[in-house]
Design a protein around this motif. Structure first.
Motif, PDB file in Angstrom:
ATOM      1  N   SER A 170      -9.936   4.836   4.124  1.00  9.26           N
ATOM      2  CA  SER A 170      -8.168   5.701   4.643  1.00  9.26           C
ATOM      3  C   SER A 170      -7.235   6.025   3.751  1.00  9.26           C
ATOM      4  N   SER A 171      -6.690   5.181   3.305  1.00  7.78           N
ATOM      5  CA  SER A 171      -5.402   5.002   2.156  1.00  7.78           C
ATOM      6  C   SER A 171      -5.621   4.996   0.835  1.00  7.78           C
ATOM      7  N   TRP A 172      -6.282   5.786   0.353  1.00  6.69           N
ATOM      8  CA  TRP A 172      -6.325   6.291  -0.643  1.00  6.69           C
ATOM      9  C   TRP A 172      -6.761   8.000  -0.524  1.00  6.69           C
ATOM     10  N   ALA A 313       7.560  -0.768  -0.181  1.00 11.03           N
ATOM     11  CA  ALA A 313       8.262  -0.729   1.457  1.00 11.03           C
ATOM     12  C   ALA A 313       7.817   0.285   2.608  1.00 11.03           C
ATOM     13  N   GLN A 314       6.684   1.831   1.628  1.00  8.72           N
ATOM     14  CA  GLN A 314       6.610   2.386   2.606  1.00  8.72           C
ATOM     15  C   GLN A 314       5.339   2.189   3.414  1.00  8.72           C
ATOM     16  N   ALA A 315       4.407   0.950   3.088  1.00  7.55           N
ATOM     17  CA  ALA A 315       3.368   0.901   3.617  1.00  7.55           C
ATOM     18  C   ALA A 315       3.264   0.429   5.143  1.00  7.55           C
ATOM     19  N   GLU A 316       2.777   1.141   6.150  1.00  4.28           N
ATOM     20  CA  GLU A 316       2.535   0.762   7.589  1.00  4.28           C
ATOM     21  C   GLU A 316       2.211  -0.844   7.402  1.00  4.28           C
ATOM     22  N   ALA A 317       3.200  -0.942   8.878  1.00  3.12           N
ATOM     23  CA  ALA A 317       3.441  -2.566   9.359  1.00  3.12           C
ATOM     24  C   ALA A 317       1.687  -3.042   9.627  1.00  3.12           C
ATOM     25  N   ASP A 318       1.310  -4.775   9.103  1.00  6.64           N
ATOM     26  CA  ASP A 318      -0.007  -4.683  10.190  1.00  6.64           C
ATOM     27  C   ASP A 318      -0.095  -5.238  11.610  1.00  6.64           C
ATOM     28  N   ASP A 319      -1.442  -5.128  12.058  1.00  8.84           N
ATOM     29  CA  ASP A 319      -1.135  -5.339  13.576  1.00  8.84           C
ATOM     30  C   ASP A 319      -1.512  -6.418  13.420  1.00  8.84           C
ATOM     31  N   GLU A 320      -0.617  -6.720  14.680  1.00 13.19           N
ATOM     32  CA  GLU A 320      -0.816  -8.228  15.758  1.00 13.19           C
ATOM     33  C   GLU A 320      -2.200  -8.874  15.361  1.00 13.19           C
ATOM     34  N   LEU A 329      -6.871 -15.593   9.955  1.00  7.23           N
ATOM     35  CA  LEU A 329      -7.255 -14.085   9.814  1.00  7.23           C
ATOM     36  C   LEU A 329      -7.034 -13.136   8.938  1.00  7.23           C
ATOM     37  N   PHE A 330      -7.512 -11.630   8.658  1.00  7.61           N
ATOM     38  CA  PHE A 330      -8.218 -11.655   7.451  1.00  7.61           C
ATOM     39  C   PHE A 330      -7.450  -9.755   7.837  1.00  7.61           C
ATOM     40  N   PHE A 331      -5.987  -9.576   6.582  1.00  9.03           N
ATOM     41  CA  PHE A 331      -5.410  -8.477   7.294  1.00  9.03           C
ATOM     42  C   PHE A 331      -6.150  -7.094   6.341  1.00  9.03           C
ATOM     43  N   PRO A 332      -6.398  -6.295   6.546  1.00 10.54           N
ATOM     44  CA  PRO A 332      -6.789  -5.124   5.771  1.00 10.54           C
ATOM     45  C   PRO A 332      -5.512  -4.293   4.390  1.00 10.54           C
ATOM     46  N   GLU A 333      -5.986  -4.398   3.907  1.00 10.55           N
ATOM     47  CA  GLU A 333      -5.270  -3.821   2.357  1.00 10.55           C
ATOM     48  C   GLU A 333      -4.312  -1.682   3.174  1.00 10.55           C
ATOM     49  N   LYS A 334      -3.265  -1.475   3.300  1.00 12.94           N
ATOM     50  CA  LYS A 334      -2.389  -0.845   3.183  1.00 12.94           C
ATOM     51  C   LYS A 334      -1.701  -0.192   2.014  1.00 12.94           C
ATOM     52  N   ARG A 335      -1.521  -0.865   1.167  1.00  9.82           N
ATOM     53  CA  ARG A 335      -0.990  -0.773  -0.385  1.00  9.82           C
ATOM     54  C   ARG A 335      -1.449   0.399  -1.436  1.00  9.82           C
ATOM     55  N   ARG A 336      -0.931   1.227  -1.219  1.00 11.83           N
ATOM     56  CA  ARG A 336      -1.542   2.408  -2.284  1.00 11.83           C
ATOM     57  C   ARG A 336      -1.993   2.253  -3.373  1.00 11.83           C
ATOM     58  N   PHE A 337      -1.286   1.456  -4.090  1.00 14.70           N
ATOM     59  CA  PHE A 337      -2.140   0.987  -5.551  1.00 14.70           C
ATOM     60  C   PHE A 337      -2.925   0.807  -5.716  1.00 14.70           C
ATOM     61  N   PHE A 338      -3.847   0.100  -4.700  1.00 13.91           N
ATOM     62  CA  PHE A 338      -5.384  -0.958  -5.038  1.00 13.91           C
ATOM     63  C   PHE A 338      -5.649   0.058  -4.098  1.00 13.91           C
ATOM     64  N   GLN A 339      -6.106   1.108  -3.914  1.00 11.90           N
ATOM     65  CA  GLN A 339      -6.645   1.966  -2.994  1.00 11.90           C
ATOM     66  C   GLN A 339      -7.653   2.791  -4.321  1.00 11.90           C
ATOM     67  N   GLU A 340      -7.142   3.067  -4.986  1.00 17.63           N
ATOM     68  CA  GLU A 340      -8.554   4.131  -5.578  1.00 17.63           C
ATOM     69  C   GLU A 340      -9.301   3.020  -6.773  1.00 17.63           C
ATOM     70  N   ARG A 341     -10.598   3.758  -6.144  1.00 18.89           N
ATOM     71  CA  ARG A 341     -12.434   3.714  -6.656  1.00 18.89           C
ATOM     72  C   ARG A 341     -11.926   1.514  -6.311  1.00 18.89           C
ATOM     73  N   ALA A 342     -11.006   1.041  -5.345  1.00 17.09           N
ATOM     74  CA  ALA A 342     -11.381  -0.336  -4.812  1.00 17.09           C
ATOM     75  C   ALA A 342     -12.728  -0.659  -3.942  1.00 17.09           C
ATOM     76  N   GLY A 343     -13.764   0.084  -4.105  1.00 23.31           N
ATOM     77  CA  GLY A 343     -15.429  -0.249  -4.074  1.00 23.31           C
ATOM     78  C   GLY A 343     -15.861  -0.784  -5.072  1.00 23.31           C
ATOM     79  N   ILE A 344     -15.042  -0.206  -6.676  1.00 20.59           N
ATOM     80  CA  ILE A 344     -15.700  -1.184  -7.528  1.00 20.59           C
ATOM     81  C   ILE A 344     -15.455  -2.786  -7.568  1.00 20.59           C
ATOM     82  N   PHE A 345     -14.519  -3.032  -6.494  1.00 16.70           N
ATOM     83  CA  PHE A 345     -14.223  -4.484  -7.368  1.00 16.70           C
ATOM     84  C   PHE A 345     -14.373  -5.146  -5.759  1.00 16.70           C
ATOM     85  N   ASP A 346     -15.514  -4.103  -4.767  1.00 15.86           N
ATOM     86  CA  ASP A 346     -16.040  -5.295  -4.011  1.00 15.86           C
ATOM     87  C   ASP A 346     -17.060  -6.588  -4.376  1.00 15.86           C
TER      88      ASP A 346
END
Length: 752
Positions: A170-172, A313-320, A329-346
């Motif tokens: 949803s960050s894309w 800097a504008q990325a949302e804070a991680d949930d505690e 613990l694993f935290f999801p990516e929220k930074r926009r630069f890494f979002q486009e077509r991120a599924g390719i790198f899965d």
């Protein structure tokens, strides 16, 4: 304690079950869309003004789509009339719709916040632009005219037990326009998506994509869809392999150049321990920075991104989060630069979130920001090949050297649209001479209507571990599965990870294991008269055995019963049995620990998700039972209240009570989050996020104001603050104020 011989017997039985069940696929609805013929939309002969009114003469030439009810009753009679039309011209794909409603006061229009769904009425367009039946782009809006866009990967198939956030990004965001109007007849919508925002391939002037269109009437939990995609999977209407086909002729994406510079400035106050460690003192400083991004479409479906002095800097804070496991613990990516077509790198490995490439390895260290000098990313499709490459350079920070990160991905479609073979290479090279490199090979082969074979292999090379053997640094997995939620489904796999399989850019929860894994489920629809929509019991059996001697390290045995209600609510009832053989003590909060030994324990769980169309709703869960040689009670409640379309209040409260009476130890953990979404308009909004975690004894606040002049042109004001709640837990005494930061950032995109 389960014995190995019993496990082998279960595996043999599972193999027989997997061979027989495809022949028994009873009571399943149609597997495919209504027709295999592609939908050919009308090419516009006149202009359309995007104002939300379907009154341009060009719309009169277009025949409305014949939407059918998707849920609560597939092919049931829609309760409200829906008139949605699709068209295109040389530059844009258009959607126009009149969404009639016999009770306009009941229309749900809760959100005015970009990318936020809050139980609204919606209209959505989903496109598999690469036509690869694996990835998709999801555009939707509500009666307020918000822009919400998401990227879909891996055919909406997450790992077992993983949330949908692992395959829905949803960050894309991309460039497109929408306008809506609310009238006494219902509401209307106009979408315009430029072809420059869609990657696609053209063959002899013909572009074919997967697509579906949906309308959701939130208060009724009613979804209408075109084409008639049956609900045999969760969100079948968005599943790329099940979408219909749409054909466009003589269109091209063009090659726009997007240049997005930014300028930022602010101030920070941080608590620092003096050199003599006698006390903390606060130091304040002003900051200022400039940088930017460049995006260029090399071809219709191949995009190059460049970034300099990257800022998130504008990325949302991680949930505690509360960690009651032995692993990170694993935290999801929220930074926009890494979002486009991120599924390719899965490239997933063994655990719930384990993977060869975790973007949070770049620019972050233990939750702190690492400056990024810059980098490049290339993603897209060339013929039947998916292509992805990222290379980024970070600065020295937090006692770590400057590092270069590289990831390179190729994946080719073979045999049929749902099958592929691929490879991935990652490199991590530090300025002090350390390096880590990984290569991986993966494949997915569709062998029946719903059966898939999967094979994966990966190997790590690390400068710090010389003369390593093939067995020590490798990973392998073989899996067969049947994918459906109606009828029989199963997954049977065997995975092995060496003791030194630690990819430098990945996320790996454990090493040195052999993992047999099996799931079996059967789903069915209830009768039309029932309040229940569908039910699906599922059995899961998994073990992690030590690669060194084959002994059992972890065993997990679950039975769950999922119930979907026609009201839109969901229930999941679960019985869990676990075994753990600890060779090291496990530490928990308040100096509590579990000693070395073998443990078997059991839990009962219940999870409830309320109908999202309610203005006030509460999701919740509860788990009770044993925890190693003690007990645990976990309760979580998540209320959400949509007071108006301008204001949403949300909260999360999680409580854990863990006791070990035989050892006289116990701890309690409370995590509280309060989230406030204020939408002054679809352009101006505030997101305020307050968190408290008793395990870390910190209260933190993250407040973000955004004014979106247009896509790519934003003003951000971000405020972060952290405060220590248990100051006497450390010597010297912790300061009340841990840190405070205020930042203003402005971006502007030039399009050429």
């Amino acid at each position: 304690m389960p014995q190995p011989v019993k496990w082998r017997a279960l595996l043999r039985a599972a193999i027989v079950v997997c061979a027989v069940f495809p022949l028994m696929s009873a009571r399943s609805q149609s597997q495919s869309v209504e027709t295999d013929s592609p939908f050919i939309p009308t090419r516009l002969t006149g202009p359309i003004e995007i104002d939300g009114f379907i009154n341009d003469s060009a719309w009169d030439e277009i025949v409305p789509l014949p939407l059918v009810m998707y849920e609560p009753i597939f092919r049931g009679a829609p309760s409200e009339r829906t008139d949605i039309r699709i068209a295109y011209d040389d530059q844009y794909l258009y959607l126009g719709g009149n969404l009639y409603d016999s009770n306009p006061d009941g229309i749900r229009a809760n959100s005015m916040y970009r990318d936020l769904y809050s139980g609204d009425d919606t209209v959505s367009l989903i496109l598999d632009t690469f036509n690869d039946r694996q990835n998709g782009l999801w555009f939707f809006t509500n009666p307020n005219g918000i822009r919400a866009d998401m990227a879909i990967s891996n055919d909406l198939e997450g790992s077992v037990g993983s949330p949908f956030g692992t395959v829905i990004n949803s960050s894309w965001n991309t460039f497109w326009d929408v306008a809506t109007q609310v009238t006494d007849m219902g509401w209307s919508v106009e979408m315009r998506i430029p072809f420059t925002s869609l990657g696609f391939q053209s063959e002899e002037g013909v572009v074919e994509m997967g697509f579906s269109v949906t309308r959701q009437i939130a208060r009724k939990n009613e979804t209408q869809v075109f084409p008639a995609i049956p609900p045999n999977w969760n969100m079948s209407f968005a599943k790329p392999s099940q979408l219909g086909r749409i054909q466009l002729r003589d269109v091209r994406a063009g090659r726009p150049l997007y240049i997005t510079p930014y300028v930022s400035g602010g101030g920070a106050t941080e608590a620092n321990l003096l050199e003599d460690e006698s006390k903390y003192e606060h130091k304040s400083n002003l900051t200022g920075d400039i940088g930017g991004d460049v995006k260029y479409n090399i071809t219709n479906n191949l995009t190059l991104d460049l970034t300099v002095n990257t800022d998130f800097a504008q990325a949302e804070a991680d949930d505690e989060q509360v960690n009651l496991t032995r692993f990170s613990l694993f935290f999801p990516e929220k930074r926009r630069f890494f979002q486009e077509r991120a599924g390719i790198f899965d490239f997933r490995t063994a655990g719930r979130f384990d993977r060869l490439f975790n973007t949070r390895q770049i620019g972050l260290y233990e939750g702190e920001t690492v400056p990024i000098f810059g980098g490049a990313r290339l993603v897209g499709r060339i013929g039947s090949w998916d292509v992805g490459a990222i290379n980024m350079q970070t600065a020295a920070a937090h006692g770590n050297p400057s590092e270069n990160f590289g990831v390179y991905r190729l994946r080719k479609q073979v045999f049929n649209p749902n099958s592929y073979v691929g490879s991935m290479v990652t490199t991590r090279i530090a300025s002090n001479g350390y390096w880590n490199a990984v290569y991986g090979l993966d494949s997915q082969i569709k062998v029946g209507s719903r059966e898939y074979l999967e094979f994966k292999w990966a190997q790590v090379f690390d400068e710090a571990v010389p003369n390593i053997t093939l067995r020590d640094n490798s990973y392998a997995r073989a899996r067969i599965e049947r994918r459906t939620e109606i009828g029989f489904a199963y997954s049977l796999s065997s995975t092995w990870g060496g003791p030194n399989f630690e990819p430098g850019m990945g996320f790996v929860s454990r090493t040195g294991f052999i993992q047999p894994f099996f799931t079996l489920s059967y789903g069915w629809f209830a009768s039309e008269a029932s309040k229940v929509l569908s039910m699906r019991p599922r059995l899961l059996l998994a073990q992690f055995r030590r690669d060194s001697d084959g002994s059992l390290e972890t065993g997990a045995y679950w039975f769950s019963w999922f119930v979907s209600m026609k009201s839109g609510a969901f229930h999941t009832f679960e019985v869990q049995a676990r075994t753990e053989d600890l060779h090291e003590t496990v530490e928990f909060p308040e100096d509590t620990e579990v000693p070395i030994g073998k443990y078997s324990f059991y839990n009962l769980g219940w999870e409830y998700m309320a109908h999202s169309g309610r203005l006030f709703r509460v999701d919740g869960s509860a788990t009770v039972g044993n925890f190693y040689d003690g007990t645990n009670i976990e309760i979580q409640a998540e209320p959400t209240w949509n007071l108006s379309r301008h204001l949403e209040l949300g909260a999360t409260y999680q409580f854990n009570r863990v006791r070990f009476p035989d050892r006289g130890q116990a701890f309690f953990v409370h995590v509280a989050r309060i989230r406030t979404q204020i939408g002054f308009s679809t352009q101006a909004s505030i997101n305020a996020f307050l968190q408290y975690n008793t395990a870390s004894d910190v209260v933190s606040a993250n407040v973000r104001f955004r004014y979106n002049f247009r896509e790519g042109n934003d003003l951000w004001i971000v405020y972060n603050e952290g405060r220590n709640t248990d100051r006497l837990s450390s010597d010297p005494e912790l300061p009340f104020l841990d840190g405070r930061r205020v930042l203003m950032k402005y971006t502007y995109t030039f399009i050429r």
